[in-house]
Design a protein around this motif. Structure first.
Motif, short mmCIF file in Angstrom:
data_model
loop_
_atom_site.label_atom_id
_atom_site.label_comp_id
_atom_site.label_asym_id
_atom_site.label_seq_id
_atom_site.Cartn_x
_atom_site.Cartn_y
_atom_site.Cartn_z
N TRP A 162 38.67 34.27 38.65
CA TRP A 162 39.10 35.37 39.49
C TRP A 162 40.59 34.38 39.71
O TRP A 162 41.25 33.60 38.61
N ARG A 163 40.94 35.45 40.38
CA ARG A 163 42.85 34.84 40.82
C ARG A 163 43.15 35.25 42.63
O ARG A 163 41.67 36.29 42.95
N ARG A 164 44.17 35.30 43.17
CA ARG A 164 44.68 35.21 44.25
C ARG A 164 45.35 36.74 44.14
O ARG A 164 46.62 36.37 42.73
N SER A 165 45.54 37.44 44.58
CA SER A 165 45.82 38.92 43.72
C SER A 165 47.49 38.54 44.69
O SER A 165 47.73 38.02 45.62
N PRO A 166 48.30 38.77 44.24
CA PRO A 166 49.77 38.73 43.71
C PRO A 166 50.21 39.37 45.30
O PRO A 166 51.74 39.37 45.87
N GLY B 201 48.40 40.99 48.10
CA GLY B 201 47.98 40.38 49.70
C GLY B 201 47.87 38.95 49.66
O GLY B 201 46.78 37.89 50.55
N GLY B 202 46.97 38.60 48.47
CA GLY B 202 46.43 36.74 48.40
C GLY B 202 45.02 37.05 48.34
O GLY B 202 44.08 35.56 48.59
N GLU B 203 44.65 38.04 48.11
CA GLU B 203 43.05 38.01 48.24
C GLU B 203 42.31 37.67 47.08
O GLU B 203 43.33 37.89 46.19
N TRP C 79 41.17 43.79 38.16
CA TRP C 79 41.62 42.93 39.03
C TRP C 79 40.50 43.45 40.08
O TRP C 79 41.29 44.49 40.70
N LEU C 80 39.59 42.97 40.87
CA LEU C 80 38.90 43.55 41.57
C LEU C 80 38.73 42.99 42.95
O LEU C 80 38.08 41.35 42.39
N PRO C 81 37.89 43.18 44.00
CA PRO C 81 37.23 41.96 45.16
C PRO C 81 36.36 42.07 44.94
O PRO C 81 35.86 43.03 44.00
N PRO C 82 35.42 41.39 45.73
CA PRO C 82 34.36 40.85 45.24
C PRO C 82 32.89 41.99 44.82
O PRO C 82 32.10 42.47 43.92
N SER C 83 33.18 43.02 45.94
CA SER C 83 32.37 43.84 46.30
C SER C 83 32.26 44.71 45.88
O SER C 83 31.82 45.52 45.05
N ALA C 84 33.64 44.98 45.50
CA ALA C 84 33.91 46.10 44.10
C ALA C 84 33.99 45.41 42.84
O ALA C 84 32.99 46.34 42.10
N ALA C 85 34.06 44.76 42.37
CA ALA C 85 33.33 44.38 41.03
C ALA C 85 31.89 44.08 41.45
O ALA C 85 31.57 44.32 39.61
N ARG C 86 30.95 43.91 41.89
CA ARG C 86 29.95 43.77 42.02
C ARG C 86 29.54 44.89 42.01
O ARG C 86 28.52 45.12 40.84
N ASP C 87 29.94 45.92 42.06
CA ASP C 87 29.38 47.33 42.20
C ASP C 87 29.67 48.20 40.74
O ASP C 87 28.80 48.49 39.55
N ARG C 88 31.38 47.36 39.92
CA ARG C 88 31.50 48.31 38.67
C ARG C 88 30.85 48.18 38.06
O ARG C 88 30.38 48.29 36.08
N LEU C 89 30.46 46.58 37.32
CA LEU C 89 29.44 45.70 36.99
C LEU C 89 28.41 46.71 36.39
O LEU C 89 27.61 46.70 36.87
N THR C 90 28.28 47.00 35.02
CA THR C 90 27.41 47.73 34.52
C THR C 90 26.06 47.12 34.44
O THR C 90 24.59 47.59 34.76
N GLN C 91 25.86 45.76 34.93
CA GLN C 91 24.22 45.03 34.53
C GLN C 91 24.14 44.54 35.75
O GLN C 91 24.55 43.70 36.01
N PRO C 92 22.88 44.56 36.26
CA PRO C 92 22.70 43.43 37.55
C PRO C 92 22.83 41.90 37.20
O PRO C 92 22.95 41.95 38.87
N ARG C 93 22.50 41.86 36.05
CA ARG C 93 21.90 40.51 35.65
C ARG C 93 23.57 39.99 36.52
O ARG C 93 23.42 38.79 36.86
N THR D 145 30.27 31.66 46.46
CA THR D 145 29.24 29.95 46.65
C THR D 145 29.94 28.94 46.48
O THR D 145 29.99 27.94 47.19
N SER D 146 30.45 28.98 45.14
CA SER D 146 31.02 27.95 44.20
C SER D 146 32.97 27.63 44.46
O SER D 146 32.81 26.74 44.94
N LEU D 147 33.24 28.85 45.91
CA LEU D 147 34.52 28.79 46.34
C LEU D 147 34.03 28.71 47.81
O LEU D 147 35.39 28.08 48.45
N ARG D 148 33.03 28.48 48.23
CA ARG D 148 32.92 27.99 49.83
C ARG D 148 33.34 29.09 50.60
O ARG D 148 33.52 29.29 51.63
N LEU D 149 32.57 30.28 49.96
CA LEU D 149 33.94 32.15 50.71
C LEU D 149 32.58 32.06 50.97
O LEU D 149 32.75 33.61 51.35
N THR D 150 31.34 32.04 50.48
CA THR D 150 29.77 33.06 51.15
C THR D 150 29.35 32.82 53.22
O THR D 150 29.77 31.38 53.35
#
Length: 139
Positions: A16-20, A22-24, A110-124, A134-139
């Motif tokens: 992960w990273r912070r977007s260059p 907007g910082g998201e 590099w995608l926002p979390p919701s777009a990354a979740r949607d783009r991943l091929t494997q549900p696992r 959760t680990s970054l305490r963002l939920t």
């Protein structure tokens, strides 16, 4: 009765990273042309390689990024070509580097979390996005 083979050991990171701009928060996904899939950077461990060292090595090889590892994330277990496989994951912040296309990985996104979740091929792999948040305490 045949003796069961031990699981293939692999490791990777939810990078992960912070977007260059907007910082998201953005998550890096890799495209593997051999499988035509989108996943987190990961790969098989070398003989006697530590799982964390292997995870950081794989991130570098697949994305060109330097990774600063953070929290341990869940281990993902599944069958790969009929053999059990265990992939050990960490959250890791990208701290530099530059992507160069290669035979194994031809693109990264590099995608926002919701777009990354949607783009991943494997549900696992999608549960790892939630584990990262959760680990970054963002939920």
């Amino acid at each position: 009765m045949p003796i069961p083979r031990p699981p293939v050991q692999a490791a990777g990171c939810v990078l992960w990273r912070r977007s260059p701009i907007g910082g998201e928060l953005e998550i890096c996904l890799v495209h593997r042309p051999k499988y035509d899939d989108w996943s987190h950077p990961k790969g098989k461990l070398k003989r006697d390689e530590d799982t964390l060292a292997g995870a950081v090595r794989e991130v570098g090889e697949e994305t060109g990024c330097t990774a600063l590892p953070g929290s341990r994330l869940p281990t993902v277990r599944y069958l790969a070509q009929g053999r059990p496989k265990e992939v050990h994951y960490w959250a890791a912040e990208a701290t530099g580097g530059r992507f160069t296309s290669n035979d194994e990985v031809d693109r990264i996104l590099w995608l926002p979390p919701s777009a990354a979740r949607d783009r991943l091929t494997q549900p696992r792999d999608r549960t790892l996005v939630d584990a990262l948040l959760t680990s970054l305490r963002l939920t």
